[in-house]
Design a protein around this motif. Structure first.
Motif, short mmCIF file in Angstrom:
data_model
loop_
_atom_site.label_atom_id
_atom_site.label_comp_id
_atom_site.label_asym_id
_atom_site.label_seq_id
_atom_site.Cartn_x
_atom_site.Cartn_y
_atom_site.Cartn_z
N GLN A 30 34.79 51.38 20.35
CA GLN A 30 35.66 50.89 21.06
C GLN A 30 36.37 52.69 21.90
O GLN A 30 36.71 52.34 22.51
CB GLN A 30 36.55 49.96 20.74
CG GLN A 30 37.95 49.63 21.65
CD GLN A 30 38.57 48.67 20.94
OE1 GLN A 30 38.95 47.99 21.77
NE2 GLN A 30 38.95 48.74 19.55
N PRO B 72 34.06 52.71 25.31
CA PRO B 72 34.46 51.45 25.56
C PRO B 72 33.46 50.25 26.53
O PRO B 72 33.70 49.33 27.02
CB PRO B 72 35.65 52.32 26.30
CG PRO B 72 35.93 53.59 26.76
CD PRO B 72 34.76 54.48 25.90
N PHE C 114 31.93 48.18 24.24
CA PHE C 114 31.83 47.78 22.95
C PHE C 114 31.80 46.19 22.80
O PHE C 114 30.97 45.93 21.84
CB PHE C 114 33.59 48.33 23.17
CG PHE C 114 34.00 47.35 21.89
CD1 PHE C 114 34.37 47.63 20.86
CD2 PHE C 114 34.86 46.75 22.37
CE1 PHE C 114 34.90 47.56 19.77
CE2 PHE C 114 35.37 45.94 21.46
CZ PHE C 114 35.66 46.68 19.88
#
Length: 315
Positions: free
Chosen positions: A212, A216, A219
């Motif tokens: 994350q 990201p 994710f």
């Protein structure tokens, strides 16, 4: 808080909150409660759906105590001016003050002795115990949704899967920022943690935090792959299916640990106990059902998801 005490706190909270569903199924039994009502003062932000009296929590309390409640609601603005309520923390609403009697003290004996609840001469004080709530003095963080989970918790997995399904269906506006945070306790040594499902869980929390934080855009794909079997030990395969090189976890492990420490700080600050828990805009504490009433988040309960009903409380 030690892990054993934290587990007790989670179970105690679930006893109260889940009492709503239990009470609905046992109306006949509930009608046989003691005729003597228990006085309860609720300090609330009247007119605010998240800061008001929590009817489900009331039902849980009645089931736990075996008696009906006599609720007296005091508006927070009035409580702030009333000397009688000085010394109470009025930053989070609603605040439940249960008037103490011998019978009430006996019911709450174990959580009081374990330090799960505060008391005064007159009241058992229940802070941040309700399903919904609002931090009245916190500054709002527009369009931010924080989801607190344990990576191997079946309930947390279900919540994440709902988010994934809503995203795929285009039911979540692009301007809403969703941040997943992890529920852990301090470990026995530096840079380690304790988690309800053991070492494997908090180590997976670290891996998910790394993805994350550093990758990201991949994710939710990683989460989707991992949630197909949340007890898997083949996190390397999960990473590869998400388009990631498993070597990233060793490279960024310290960053993940640092992030988990921040998540732990925030979960303590917000009084998070169960997985999943939601914080909307840095102020509102709610559950999946409550999110449906927030403009822009209705889709979280509209998108179809795979999987069955909720499992039993994780052991």
């Amino acid at each position: 808080m030690k892990l054993k005490s934290k587990i007790f706190a989670v179970v105690f909270a679930l006893v109260l909150v889940c009492g709503f569903a239990y009470a609905q199924k046992n109306n006949a039994k509930n009608n046989a409660k003691s005729n003597a009502k228990i006085p309860v003062t609720v300090i609330a932000m009247t007119g605010n759906q998240f800061g008001s009296v929590d009817q489900g929590f009331n039902a849980g309390l009645e089931n736990f105590l075996g008696a009906s409640l006599d609720i007296n609601v005091v508006d927070r603005q009035d409580a702030l001016k009333d000397p009688k309520y000085q010394g109470f923390d009025l930053s989070y609403m609603p605040l439940y003050l249960i008037h103490r009697t011998k019978a009430v003290d006996e019911k709450f004996k174990e959580p009081i002795e374990r330090g799960m609840l505060k008391t005064t001469n007159d009241f058992i004080v229940m802070e941040k115990e309700t399903r919904y709530g609002i931090f009245a003095d916190k500054k709002a963080v527009p369009n931010q949704l924080e989801l607190f989970v344990m990576s191997q918790c079946p309930y947390g997995v279900m919540a994440e899967n709902r988010i994934i399904a809503a995203q795929k269906a285009g039911l979540i506006p692009d301007n809403i920022n969703i941040k997943v945070r992890y529920i852990v306790s301090p470990g026995r040594t530096a840079d380690t943690f304790a988690s309800l499902h053991g070492t494997a869980e908090w180590e997976e929390d670290v891996r998910q935090a790394i993805v994350q934080l550093k990758f990201p855009k991949k994710f939710w794909k990683y989460i989707e792959e991992f949630n197909k079997d949340s007890r898997t030990t083949r996190w390397d395969v999960v990473a590869e299916k998400a388009g990631l090189n498993p070597s990233i976890f060793k490279r960024y492990w310290n960053d993940g640990v640092k992030q988990l420490k921040e998540d732990m700080r925030l979960s303590n600050e917000y009084g998070v106990r169960g997985s999943p828990s939601f914080i909307w805009e840095g102020r509102v504490v709610t559950d999946m059902g409550g999110l449906s009433s927030i403009p822009g988040l209705e889709g979280l309960n509209q998108a179809p998801t795979q999987g069955g009903a909720a499992q039993q409380v994780p052991q």
